[in-house]
Design a protein around this motif. Structure first.
Motif, PDB file in Angstrom:
ATOM      1  N   GLU A   1       0.828  -1.208   0.000  1.00 18.60           N
ATOM      2  CA  GLU A   1       0.000   0.000   0.000  1.00 18.60           C
ATOM      3  C   GLU A   1       0.864   1.260   0.000  1.00 18.60           C
ATOM      4  O   GLU A   1       0.549   2.248  -0.676  1.00 18.60           O
ATOM      5  N   ILE A   2       1.978   1.227   0.728  1.00 17.40           N
ATOM      6  CA  ILE A   2       2.892   2.377   0.740  1.00 17.40           C
ATOM      7  C   ILE A   2       3.436   2.604  -0.674  1.00 17.40           C
ATOM      8  O   ILE A   2       3.457   3.732  -1.169  1.00 17.40           O
ATOM      9  N   ALA A   3       3.863   1.510  -1.304  1.00 18.57           N
ATOM     10  CA  ALA A   3       4.394   1.607  -2.669  1.00 18.57           C
ATOM     11  C   ALA A   3       3.357   2.213  -3.606  1.00 18.57           C
ATOM     12  O   ALA A   3       3.676   3.104  -4.418  1.00 18.57           O
ATOM     13  N   SER A   4       2.127   1.764  -3.470  1.00 23.09           N
ATOM     14  CA  SER A   4       1.047   2.270  -4.324  1.00 23.09           C
ATOM     15  C   SER A   4       0.794   3.753  -4.059  1.00 23.09           C
ATOM     16  O   SER A   4       0.660   4.551  -4.987  1.00 23.09           O
ATOM     17  N   ARG A   5       0.716   4.118  -2.797  1.00 25.81           N
ATOM     18  CA  ARG A   5       0.467   5.516  -2.418  1.00 25.81           C
ATOM     19  C   ARG A   5       1.541   6.458  -2.940  1.00 25.81           C
ATOM     20  O   ARG A   5       1.253   7.568  -3.377  1.00 25.81           O
ATOM     21  N   LEU A   6       2.799   6.016  -2.811  1.00 24.24           N
ATOM     22  CA  LEU A   6       3.919   6.895  -3.157  1.00 24.24           C
ATOM     23  C   LEU A   6       4.381   6.745  -4.605  1.00 24.24           C
ATOM     24  O   LEU A   6       5.286   7.458  -5.042  1.00 24.24           O
ATOM     25  N   GLY A   7       3.799   5.776  -5.316  1.00 23.97           N
ATOM     26  CA  GLY A   7       4.173   5.578  -6.716  1.00 23.97           C
ATOM     27  C   GLY A   7       5.580   5.043  -6.886  1.00 23.97           C
ATOM     28  O   GLY A   7       6.295   5.449  -7.801  1.00 23.97           O
ATOM     29  N   ILE A   8       5.995   4.167  -5.972  1.00 23.48           N
ATOM     30  CA  ILE A   8       7.323   3.549  -6.060  1.00 23.48           C
ATOM     31  C   ILE A   8       7.162   2.040  -5.955  1.00 23.48           C
ATOM     32  O   ILE A   8       6.069   1.542  -5.667  1.00 23.48           O
ATOM     33  N   SER A   9       8.240   1.312  -6.157  1.00 20.56           N
ATOM     34  CA  SER A   9       8.163  -0.149  -6.091  1.00 20.56           C
ATOM     35  C   SER A   9       8.163  -0.629  -4.646  1.00 20.56           C
ATOM     36  O   SER A   9       8.649   0.061  -3.738  1.00 20.56           O
ATOM     37  N   LYS A  10       7.632  -1.827  -4.458  1.00 21.06           N
ATOM     38  CA  LYS A  10       7.635  -2.447  -3.124  1.00 21.06           C
ATOM     39  C   LYS A  10       9.073  -2.638  -2.656  1.00 21.06           C
ATOM     40  O   LYS A  10       9.389  -2.474  -1.481  1.00 21.06           O
ATOM     41  N   ARG A  11       9.966  -2.948  -3.576  1.00 22.63           N
ATOM     42  CA  ARG A  11      11.383  -3.138  -3.246  1.00 22.63           C
ATOM     43  C   ARG A  11      11.995  -1.844  -2.706  1.00 22.63           C
ATOM     44  O   ARG A  11      12.785  -1.864  -1.759  1.00 22.63           O
ATOM     45  N   SER A  12      11.607  -0.708  -3.284  1.00 20.59           N
ATOM     46  CA  SER A  12      12.099   0.591  -2.791  1.00 20.59           C
ATOM     47  C   SER A  12      11.631   0.833  -1.355  1.00 20.59           C
ATOM     48  O   SER A  12      12.381   1.335  -0.518  1.00 20.59           O
ATOM     49  N   VAL A  13      10.381   0.468  -1.087  1.00 22.39           N
ATOM     50  CA  VAL A  13       9.846   0.604   0.282  1.00 22.39           C
ATOM     51  C   VAL A  13      10.673  -0.249   1.238  1.00 22.39           C
ATOM     52  O   VAL A  13      11.086   0.205   2.312  1.00 22.39           O
ATOM     53  N   GLU A  14      10.935  -1.490   0.854  1.00 19.62           N
ATOM     54  CA  GLU A  14      11.715  -2.404   1.706  1.00 19.62           C
ATOM     55  C   GLU A  14      13.127  -1.871   1.943  1.00 19.62           C
ATOM     56  O   GLU A  14      13.647  -1.944   3.065  1.00 19.62           O
ATOM     57  N   ASN A  15      13.741  -1.325   0.882  1.00 20.77           N
ATOM     58  CA  ASN A  15      15.087  -0.756   1.031  1.00 20.77           C
ATOM     59  C   ASN A  15      15.089   0.421   1.994  1.00 20.77           C
ATOM     60  O   ASN A  15      15.983   0.545   2.838  1.00 20.77           O
ATOM     61  N   GLN A  16      14.093   1.299   1.867  1.00 23.29           N
ATOM     62  CA  GLN A  16      14.008   2.454   2.757  1.00 23.29           C
ATOM     63  C   GLN A  16      13.776   2.031   4.208  1.00 23.29           C
ATOM     64  O   GLN A  16      14.333   2.615   5.139  1.00 23.29           O
ATOM     65  N   MET A  17      12.962   0.993   4.398  1.00 22.44           N
ATOM     66  CA  MET A  17      12.723   0.464   5.752  1.00 22.44           C
ATOM     67  C   MET A  17      14.021  -0.091   6.335  1.00 22.44           C
ATOM     68  O   MET A  17      14.318   0.101   7.512  1.00 22.44           O
ATOM     69  N   SER A  18      14.795  -0.777   5.513  1.00 21.18           N
ATOM     70  CA  SER A  18      16.082  -1.327   5.969  1.00 21.18           C
ATOM     71  C   SER A  18      17.022  -0.212   6.405  1.00 21.18           C
ATOM     72  O   SER A  18      17.694  -0.314   7.436  1.00 21.18           O
ATOM     73  N   ILE A  19      17.055   0.867   5.631  1.00 20.68           N
ATOM     74  CA  ILE A  19      17.907   2.011   5.971  1.00 20.68           C
ATOM     75  C   ILE A  19      17.470   2.615   7.310  1.00 20.68           C
ATOM     76  O   ILE A  19      18.299   2.905   8.180  1.00 20.68           O
ATOM     77  N   ALA A  20      16.163   2.797   7.479  1.00 13.85           N
ATOM     78  CA  ALA A  20      15.644   3.395   8.719  1.00 13.85           C
ATOM     79  C   ALA A  20      15.960   2.511   9.924  1.00 13.85           C
ATOM     80  O   ALA A  20      16.452   2.992  10.948  1.00 13.85           O
ATOM     81  N   LEU A  21      15.700   1.215   9.800  1.00 11.42           N
ATOM     82  CA  LEU A  21      15.952   0.300  10.927  1.00 11.42           C
ATOM     83  C   LEU A  21      17.439   0.204  11.253  1.00 11.42           C
ATOM     84  O   LEU A  21      17.824   0.146  12.423  1.00 11.42           O
ATOM     85  N   LYS A  22      18.281   0.220  10.224  1.00 15.44           N
ATOM     86  CA  LYS A  22      19.730   0.183  10.446  1.00 15.44           C
ATOM     87  C   LYS A  22      20.178   1.425  11.214  1.00 15.44           C
ATOM     88  O   LYS A  22      20.962   1.339  12.160  1.00 15.44           O
ATOM     89  N   SER A  23      19.671   2.593  10.825  1.00 11.38           N
ATOM     90  CA  SER A  23      20.018   3.842  11.500  1.00 11.38           C
ATOM     91  C   SER A  23      19.583   3.808  12.970  1.00 11.38           C
ATOM     92  O   SER A  23      20.335   4.193  13.863  1.00 11.38           O
ATOM     93  N   ILE A  24      18.375   3.319  13.213  1.00 10.17           N
ATOM     94  CA  ILE A  24      17.869   3.236  14.586  1.00 10.17           C
ATOM     95  C   ILE A  24      18.734   2.291  15.408  1.00 10.17           C
ATOM     96  O   ILE A  24      19.152   2.618  16.525  1.00 10.17           O
ATOM     97  N   ARG A  25      19.029   1.116  14.866  1.00  7.54           N
ATOM     98  CA  ARG A  25      19.865   0.145  15.599  1.00  7.54           C
ATOM     99  C   ARG A  25      21.245   0.724  15.913  1.00  7.54           C
ATOM    100  O   ARG A  25      21.755   0.562  17.019  1.00  7.54           O
ATOM    101  N   GLU A  26      21.855   1.387  14.921  1.00 15.07           N
ATOM    102  CA  GLU A  26      23.188   1.970  15.142  1.00 15.07           C
ATOM    103  C   GLU A  26      23.152   3.023  16.240  1.00 15.07           C
ATOM    104  O   GLU A  26      24.030   3.063  17.100  1.00 15.07           O
TER     105      GLU A  26
END
Length: 196
Positions: free
Chosen positions: A152-177
């Motif tokens: 749904e995020i991908a659809s709303r923002l007009g990007i691929s599901k893979r892009s959403v997953e990559n952005q989530m990975s970046i956010a979670l990595k930053s939080i963990r660090e």
């Protein structure tokens, strides 16, 4: 802090506890600005920082006769930390955000120490997010705070599901660090304090 300054502050504290308004004003003049600067650095808002510090001073005056304060400076700075974390907890974090913390396995049994840790963790998560690009922040908030699926995020923002997953990975990595860095800083501080 010099011994003379420390003794002066102790005398002011005694007079303040006895209801001396001039002593209270002197303590206020000495500590208000550094307290405000500390609060502003945490909540990043002048008005909110002023309100937090003002509430601390009102509470100090109202409870002056019952307070057992050995180190006034340490007491007021700890009060600033508590006031800021309480504000952030009550105004910045939703139930969905608390689930993020649970997903990082940072919540254990409820007690005072864990509540303090939870407040610090929430603060670190919010600070981590503000350091990310706007699109990454938006995706993380939609996913973890509004519980919207990646599709749904991908659809709303007009990007691929893979892009959403990559952005989530970046956010979670930053939080963990940032959480790891905060934990190691606290550990170093505790070790240093025990050596004093």
């Amino acid at each position: 802090m010099s011994a003379t300054k420390s003794n002066s502050n102790k005398l002011l504290l005694e007079e303040f506890k006895n209801g001396n308004q001039k002593a209270f004003r002197k303590l206020f003049d000495l500590f208000w600005e550094p307290m405000f600067v500390k609060a502003k650095a945490i909540v990043m808002d002048n008005g909110i920082a002023k309100d937090i510090v003002q509430d601390i001073w009102v509470s100090l005056w109202q409870k002056r006769e019952d307070l057992e304060i050995r180190n006034f400076e340490a007491y007021v700075y700890k009060s600033v930390n508590y006031g800021c974390f309480k504000y952030l907890r009550d105004n910045k974090f939703s139930a969905a955000q608390l689930q993020v913390i649970e997903s990082l396995e940072l919540i254990s049994k409820s007690n005072v120490e864990n509540q303090h840790n939870l407040d610090q963790t929430q603060f670190v998560i919010e600070k981590s997010l503000t350091g990310l690009p706007p699109r990454c922040q938006q995706i993380f908030r939609l996913s973890r705070m509004e519980a919207i699926s990646n599709e749904e995020i991908a659809s709303r923002l007009g990007i691929s599901k893979r892009s959403v997953e990559n952005q989530m990975s970046i956010a979670l990595k930053s939080i963990r660090e940032n959480l790891t860095l905060t934990q190691s800083s606290l550990t170093s501080l505790i070790i240093f304090a025990t050596l004093l």
